[in-house]
Design an enzyme around this catalytic site. Structure first.
Site, PDB file in Angstrom:
ATOM      1  N   ASP A 183      -8.651  -4.813  -6.330  1.00  6.25           N
ATOM      2  CA  ASP A 183      -8.075  -4.003  -4.702  1.00  6.25           C
ATOM      3  C   ASP A 183      -8.433  -2.466  -5.803  1.00  6.25           C
ATOM      4  O   ASP A 183      -8.147  -2.263  -6.567  1.00  6.25           O
ATOM      5  CB  ASP A 183      -6.640  -3.814  -4.975  1.00  6.25           C
ATOM      6  CG  ASP A 183      -6.136  -3.395  -3.298  1.00  6.25           C
ATOM      7  OD1 ASP A 183      -6.734  -2.439  -2.805  1.00  6.25           O
ATOM      8  OD2 ASP A 183      -5.092  -3.744  -2.973  1.00  6.25           O
ATOM      9  N   HIS A 186      -8.018  -6.131  -0.568  1.00 10.18           N
ATOM     10  CA  HIS A 186      -6.511  -4.888  -0.144  1.00 10.18           C
ATOM     11  C   HIS A 186      -5.773  -5.582   0.841  1.00 10.18           C
ATOM     12  O   HIS A 186      -4.313  -5.313   1.487  1.00 10.18           O
ATOM     13  CB  HIS A 186      -6.752  -4.157   0.126  1.00 10.18           C
ATOM     14  CG  HIS A 186      -6.179  -2.650   0.295  1.00 10.18           C
ATOM     15  ND1 HIS A 186      -4.717  -2.201  -0.919  1.00 10.18           N
ATOM     16  CD2 HIS A 186      -5.347  -1.420   1.142  1.00 10.18           C
ATOM     17  CE1 HIS A 186      -3.896  -1.383  -0.762  1.00 10.18           C
ATOM     18  NE2 HIS A 186      -3.838  -1.284   0.851  1.00 10.18           N
ATOM     19  N   SER A 196       1.082  -1.396  -0.298  1.00  5.44           N
ATOM     20  CA  SER A 196       0.306  -0.236  -0.039  1.00  5.44           C
ATOM     21  C   SER A 196       0.666   1.007  -0.171  1.00  5.44           C
ATOM     22  O   SER A 196       1.754   1.223  -0.738  1.00  5.44           O
ATOM     23  CB  SER A 196      -0.539   0.346   1.536  1.00  5.44           C
ATOM     24  OG  SER A 196      -1.629   1.120   1.611  1.00  5.44           O
TER      25      SER A 196
END
Length: 450
Positions: free
Chosen positions: A349, A398, A291
């Site tokens: 995602d 995610h 991320s």
């Protein structure tokens, strides 16, 4: 508010194997084998795990079983990485490695994902602890205590970030306060022999603190403003929020370090690289992050390349569920500098579609929006596309643990095998989360605010 993260369990960390266990029913496995024979363009490969019908606890158990299988065949895998390590690190832009996905590359990408997972497992999130937002463990045993025993790396430095981004009403306790964001490590002699080179590793977690969330919302493009050596210039732009996390310093010296994340990293990576090169070894610099951590890894790769720190050694980014970071000039400069980036991205995602949901490298390729291509966000590098979803836990799209599990247990499928898209997922998510007491938290975690 905290994003979905890796699911942790005690795990023996073992070398890459060439055999991947499958938990699919025979009929599904046969269908997958058929789909596998249809080649896909390099850089775009989907791996579909059976996460739709598998509960998190069952996925965890499957990973434990998979780990046992990897241990049993470790000796057969020994030396495989050493023979192809330059290709694994991106030599030739992974040509011939992605379609079909080379088993050694698959294992190495999963291995680095597990090393990123240690950042989450080791982070102290108990506000009553004196080590709140610091690492819970000492450097000597951090990887083992974080659940990746036998990783084959020695942690040399902890890295802290101090985003200058205050949360309204919480200014004094958020802006400029350091938190542990990752670590620098170097491969042991044994692992170096297995890998075929000394590996300098930097591992980053994703967004956790309120200040990091606020920084992520700063999506304007600004000049990279990092020292360059004859290239880049003002045309190279990156997201202001990620740059803030990377370059801001902690004036409070909360954990005894006033340097910015950038200064800490450049100093330690330079030291390790010089020490490794002095021994005449082949050296690689591997930057891995999930991320927001993927964005930090890419900024560091660009920085190292611009400054010439790596001295011609391969600098490789493995990004898991990472967002876009900069504009077309940033991508072009990274390509020119030889920065290699492999983006591991779940097709479902939404974080991987940000920033630049509507204006990006795809929508401005041609037509009336083509004139805006230089002013929009563009992904860097090659994509290894996964396709997984658990309809009982949509936020898992995610989740780093789901990424690693899909790599370890997934099967290769056709490009068009996935059904539904990010917008459809978002609509279903709204319907489910709106009825829950944790609606706001679930939406923040799952709709891509990093």
């Amino acid at each position: 508010m905290q994003p979905r993260r890796c699911m942790h369990h005690p795990m023996a960390f073992t070398p890459t194997t060439l055999e991947l266990p499958s938990t699919m029913p025979p009929a599904a496995a046969a269908a997958a084998a058929t789909r596998h024979r249809h080649a896909r363009p390099a850089g775009h490969l989907r791996c579909a795990a059976d996460a739709v019908s598998t509960a998190p606890a069952e996925r965890t158990a499957a990973r434990v079983i998979a780990t046992s299988s990897r241990t049993a065949s470790a000796s057969a895998a020994s030396g495989s990485v050493a023979r192809v390590w330059r290709k694994v690190q991106g030599s030739g832009d992974w040509d011939g490695m992605l379609s079909p996905l080379h088993p050694v590359l698959r294992g190495e990408v999963a291995r680095y994902g597990e090393l990123v997972g240690a950042c989450y497992a080791a982070l102290e999130e108990d506000p009553s602890s004196p080590r709140y937002m610091n690492c819970k463990y000492g450097k000597l045993r951090m990887l083992e205590d974080a659940g990746v025993a036998g990783a084959g790396y020695e942690v040399t430095q902890y890295i802290y970030s101090s985003p200058d981004a205050a949360v309204p009403g919480m200014e004094a306790s958020t802006s400029g306060r350091a938190s542990w964001v990752g670590y620098v490590a170097v491969s042991t002699d044994e692992t170096t022999r297995r890998l075929g080179r000394r590996d300098v590793l930097v591992s980053f977690r994703g967004t956790v603190t309120p200040a990091e969330w606020m920084a992520n919302l700063r999506s304007s493009l600004v000049p990279a403003s990092l020292a360059a050596r004859g290239g880049g210039g003002g045309d190279v732009k990156v997201e202001s929020g990620f740059l803030n996390v990377y370059t801001s310093a902690d004036e409070t010296r909360r954990f005894g370090c006033a340097d910015s994340c950038r200064d800490q990293l450049l100093r330690e990576v330079s030291r390790l690289f010089a020490a490794s090169r002095s021994g005449g070894e082949d050296v690689s610099v591997t930057l891995a992050g999930h991320s927001m951590g993927g964005a930090l890894a890419l900024l560091l790769a660009y920085d190292l390349a611009e400054l010439g720190v790596a001295g011609g050694a391969p600098v490789t980014v493995f990004s898991y569920g990472g967002p876009r970071v900069g504009n077309a000039a940033f991508k072009a400069r990274c390509d020119e500098l030889g920065v290699k980036v492999l983006r591991v991205a779940n097709a479902r995602d939404p974080v991987t579609k940000l920033p630049g949901v509507f204006l990006n490298e795809a929508t401005t390729r041609s037509g009336p929006l083509a004139a805006m291509r230089g002013a929009c966000y563009v992904h860097v590098g090659e994509e290894l596309a996964l396709d997984f979803v658990n309809l009982g836990d949509l936020a898992s799209v995610h989740d780093l643990g789901s990424y690693v599990a899909s790599l370890r247990e997934g099967v290769v499928t056709d490009a068009e095998a996935a059904t539904g898209g990010v917008l459809a997922m978002a609509m279903e998510l709204v319907g489910r989360q709106w009825q829950s007491k944790d609606a706001a938290r679930g939406m923040m975690q799952s709709t891509g605010l990093i």
